[in-house]
Scaffold this motif. Structure first.
Motif, PDB file in Angstrom:
ATOM      1  N   GLU A  54      47.798  90.250 119.930  1.00 53.34           N
ATOM      2  CA  GLU A  54      48.435  89.994 118.639  1.00 53.34           C
ATOM      3  C   GLU A  54      48.671  88.499 118.460  1.00 53.34           C
ATOM      4  O   GLU A  54      49.076  87.805 119.403  1.00 53.34           O
ATOM      5  N   VAL A  55      48.429  87.996 117.269  1.00 54.59           N
ATOM      6  CA  VAL A  55      48.676  86.596 116.943  1.00 54.59           C
ATOM      7  C   VAL A  55      49.781  86.541 115.893  1.00 54.59           C
ATOM      8  O   VAL A  55      49.615  87.026 114.777  1.00 54.59           O
ATOM      9  N   SER A  56      50.929  85.943 116.264  1.00 55.08           N
ATOM     10  CA  SER A  56      52.079  85.934 115.356  1.00 55.08           C
ATOM     11  C   SER A  56      52.526  84.538 114.959  1.00 55.08           C
ATOM     12  O   SER A  56      53.385  84.388 114.094  1.00 55.08           O
ATOM     13  N   GLY A  57      51.933  83.495 115.569  1.00 60.93           N
ATOM     14  CA  GLY A  57      52.370  82.133 115.300  1.00 60.93           C
ATOM     15  C   GLY A  57      51.270  81.258 114.746  1.00 60.93           C
ATOM     16  O   GLY A  57      50.068  81.516 114.957  1.00 60.93           O
ATOM     17  N   PHE A  58      51.668  80.211 114.041  1.00 56.59           N
ATOM     18  CA  PHE A  58      50.711  79.294 113.430  1.00 56.59           C
ATOM     19  C   PHE A  58      51.170  77.854 113.601  1.00 56.59           C
ATOM     20  O   PHE A  58      52.371  77.559 113.574  1.00 56.59           O
ATOM     21  N   ARG A  59      50.210  76.956 113.784  1.00 59.11           N
ATOM     22  CA  ARG A  59      50.468  75.518 113.738  1.00 59.11           C
ATOM     23  C   ARG A  59      49.328  74.849 112.987  1.00 59.11           C
ATOM     24  O   ARG A  59      48.159  74.999 113.343  1.00 59.11           O
TER      25      ARG A  59
ATOM     26  N   ALA B 149      49.973  85.827 105.087  1.00 57.79           N
ATOM     27  CA  ALA B 149      48.955  86.012 106.125  1.00 57.79           C
ATOM     28  C   ALA B 149      49.476  86.805 107.319  1.00 57.79           C
ATOM     29  O   ALA B 149      48.704  87.180 108.198  1.00 57.79           O
ATOM     30  N   GLY B 150      50.790  87.051 107.351  1.00 54.33           N
ATOM     31  CA  GLY B 150      51.353  87.911 108.392  1.00 54.33           C
ATOM     32  C   GLY B 150      51.891  87.216 109.622  1.00 54.33           C
ATOM     33  O   GLY B 150      52.108  87.855 110.651  1.00 54.33           O
ATOM     34  N   TYR B 151      52.135  85.919 109.518  1.00 56.44           N
ATOM     35  CA  TYR B 151      52.695  85.202 110.670  1.00 56.44           C
ATOM     36  C   TYR B 151      54.214  85.365 110.726  1.00 56.44           C
ATOM     37  O   TYR B 151      54.887  85.390 109.690  1.00 56.44           O
ATOM     38  N   THR B 152      54.741  85.437 111.932  1.00 51.76           N
ATOM     39  CA  THR B 152      56.179  85.539 112.158  1.00 51.76           C
ATOM     40  C   THR B 152      56.833  84.172 112.179  1.00 51.76           C
ATOM     41  O   THR B 152      57.946  83.996 111.693  1.00 51.76           O
ATOM     42  N   TYR B 153      56.129  83.198 112.765  1.00 51.58           N
ATOM     43  CA  TYR B 153      56.698  81.854 112.860  1.00 51.58           C
ATOM     44  C   TYR B 153      55.640  80.795 112.578  1.00 51.58           C
ATOM     45  O   TYR B 153      54.437  81.031 112.695  1.00 51.58           O
TER      46      TYR B 153
ATOM     47  N   VAL C 150      59.818  83.057 106.898  1.00 48.08           N
ATOM     48  CA  VAL C 150      59.081  82.674 108.105  1.00 48.08           C
ATOM     49  C   VAL C 150      59.950  81.750 108.954  1.00 48.08           C
ATOM     50  O   VAL C 150      60.527  80.788 108.442  1.00 48.08           O
ATOM     51  N   LEU C 151      60.057  82.043 110.242  1.00 51.69           N
ATOM     52  CA  LEU C 151      60.818  81.190 111.150  1.00 51.69           C
ATOM     53  C   LEU C 151      60.069  79.878 111.359  1.00 51.69           C
ATOM     54  O   LEU C 151      58.910  79.879 111.769  1.00 51.69           O
ATOM     55  N   GLN C 152      60.734  78.775 111.076  1.00 48.20           N
ATOM     56  CA  GLN C 152      60.168  77.454 111.307  1.00 48.20           C
ATOM     57  C   GLN C 152      60.702  76.921 112.646  1.00 48.20           C
ATOM     58  O   GLN C 152      61.911  76.903 112.866  1.00 48.20           O
ATOM     59  N   ILE C 153      59.796  76.499 113.506  1.00 49.91           N
ATOM     60  CA  ILE C 153      60.195  75.929 114.799  1.00 49.91           C
ATOM     61  C   ILE C 153      59.614  74.522 114.868  1.00 49.91           C
ATOM     62  O   ILE C 153      58.488  74.317 115.344  1.00 49.91           O
ATOM     63  N   PRO C 154      60.353  73.524 114.370  1.00 53.31           N
ATOM     64  CA  PRO C 154      59.839  72.148 114.379  1.00 53.31           C
ATOM     65  C   PRO C 154      59.629  71.635 115.800  1.00 53.31           C
ATOM     66  O   PRO C 154      60.248  72.117 116.757  1.00 53.31           O
TER      67      PRO C 154
ATOM     68  N   GLU D 166      58.090  84.745 122.179  1.00 52.57           N
ATOM     69  CA  GLU D 166      59.281  85.345 122.782  1.00 52.57           C
ATOM     70  C   GLU D 166      60.540  84.671 122.262  1.00 52.57           C
ATOM     71  O   GLU D 166      61.547  85.329 121.963  1.00 52.57           O
ATOM     72  N   PHE D 167      60.505  83.354 122.145  1.00 49.77           N
ATOM     73  CA  PHE D 167      61.626  82.609 121.579  1.00 49.77           C
ATOM     74  C   PHE D 167      61.868  83.040 120.140  1.00 49.77           C
ATOM     75  O   PHE D 167      63.009  83.270 119.725  1.00 49.77           O
ATOM     76  N   ALA D 168      60.783  83.167 119.364  1.00 47.67           N
ATOM     77  CA  ALA D 168      60.906  83.568 117.960  1.00 47.67           C
ATOM     78  C   ALA D 168      61.522  84.959 117.834  1.00 47.67           C
ATOM     79  O   ALA D 168      62.400  85.185 116.979  1.00 47.67           O
ATOM     80  N   ARG D 169      61.099  85.889 118.663  1.00 50.61           N
ATOM     81  CA  ARG D 169      61.673  87.238 118.607  1.00 50.61           C
ATOM     82  C   ARG D 169      63.160  87.208 118.885  1.00 50.61           C
ATOM     83  O   ARG D 169      63.945  87.925 118.249  1.00 50.61           O
ATOM     84  N   GLY D 170      63.570  86.382 119.853  1.00 47.93           N
ATOM     85  CA  GLY D 170      64.987  86.272 120.167  1.00 47.93           C
ATOM     86  C   GLY D 170      65.800  85.753 118.989  1.00 47.93           C
ATOM     87  O   GLY D 170      66.885  86.263 118.694  1.00 47.93           O
ATOM     88  N   VAL D 171      65.277  84.738 118.301  1.00 47.12           N
ATOM     89  CA  VAL D 171      65.970  84.184 117.128  1.00 47.12           C
ATOM     90  C   VAL D 171      66.042  85.218 116.019  1.00 47.12           C
ATOM     91  O   VAL D 171      67.100  85.440 115.414  1.00 47.12           O
ATOM     92  N   ILE D 172      64.920  85.882 115.726  1.00 49.73           N
ATOM     93  CA  ILE D 172      64.862  86.840 114.623  1.00 49.73           C
ATOM     94  C   ILE D 172      65.758  88.044 114.893  1.00 49.73           C
ATOM     95  O   ILE D 172      66.462  88.521 113.989  1.00 49.73           O
ATOM     96  N   ASN D 173      65.771  88.522 116.117  1.00 48.31           N
ATOM     97  CA  ASN D 173      66.582  89.695 116.441  1.00 48.31           C
ATOM     98  C   ASN D 173      68.072  89.410 116.428  1.00 48.31           C
ATOM     99  O   ASN D 173      68.878  90.328 116.310  1.00 48.31           O
TER     100      ASN D 173
END
Length: 261
Positions: free
Chosen positions: A103-108, A123-127, A155-159, A252-259
């Motif tokens: 699964e691909v959930s992140g984009f840069r 497009a279905g990205y989580t972060y 969408v979670l932004q992780i600068p 994994e970090f993104a899931r923790g923030v979202i949850n």
């Protein structure tokens, strides 16, 4: 937590400096560096995130398999490194999932350029990790952006991480040019402030860039590349472990923030 991200792409940066590097050699340089990174991470027993272009993945599926089989995250870096269309957001995600089976959930975005968050969400990205919240002359001025994670269009932004106050970027060029003692001091300050670090690099940095006739890079790009960069990153990882910092995948970090929001 420390999030290590590696942007795996066709090594087309020499073209920005007026040099012509054949496509197969672009792939070879990135592949050599990626294999070196995988060795570093394996020896340190830590996981990271590889933001890959679909163009690279299609041409090097064996490397993508090594990344996924080693337990690292595969995320999207677009379809091509130097060509972007909105439809590439979904196309790259689907192609990477097809090649990897993961699964691909992140984009840069390539070169940390702006991208429409509504399109990222569609497009279905989580972060999305496409913001360097600082000022880079000739590239972008993101001083108005938050320096730590936030949500935009769902969408979670992780600068990328920057130092507190003056927002000195803790990105790849900093790791090439500043003394390691200064880098560690700024990294510790940012970790205290934010509770995590989001650092990004490229596989080609782990190869010898000090070849001006071939690549045309200025000294601040080629400095401490190749084996010197391997030593710097290995040293940084050892230092971070001695400080008790954990390493993890960005998803994994993104899931923790979202949850926990």
């Amino acid at each position: 937590m420390i999030l290590l991200g590696f942007d795996v792409e066709e090594f087309d940066m020499p073209l920005e400096y007026g040099k012509n590097l054949p496509f197969d050699e672009q792939l070879a340089v990135s592949t050599q560096g990626t294999n070196t990174i995988l060795e570093i991470l394996s020896k340190a027993d830590i996981k990271a995130t590889f933001f890959c272009t679909a163009n690279y993945a299609v041409n090097k599926p064996d490397v993508i398999k090594k990344i996924v089989d080693a337990g690292h995250e595969l995320a999207s870096h677009g379809y091509y490194h130097s060509d972007f269309k909105v439809e590439h957001l979904l196309q790259s995600k689907l192609k990477l999932e097809e090649v990897s089976g993961a699964e691909v959930s992140g984009f840069r975005m390539a070169r940390m350029m702006p991208v429409d968050e509504k399109e990222i969400q569609k497009a279905g990205y989580t972060y999305n990790s496409s913001i360097n919240p600082t000022f880079i002359p000739g590239r972008y001025n993101n001083f108005s952006k938050p320096r730590s994670w936030f949500f935009d269009e769902g969408v979670l932004q992780i600068p990328a991480s920057v130092s507190p106050l003056i927002r000195w970027p803790l990105f790849w060029l900093t790791f090439h040019n500043l003394p390691m003692s200064v880098i560690k001091w700024m990294a510790a300050a940012a970790h205290r402030k934010d509770g995590y670090l989001n650092l990004y690099f490229h596989p080609w940095e782990f190869t010898d860039l000090n070849q001006p006739e071939k690549y045309g890079f200025p000294g601040y790009v080629a400095k401490n590349s190749g084996e010197a960069f391997v030593k710097r990153i290995t040293d940084f990882i050892a230092w971070a472990k001695s400080k008790g910092y954990a390493f993890g995948r960005t998803d994994e970090f993104a899931r923790g923030v979202i949850n926990n929001k």
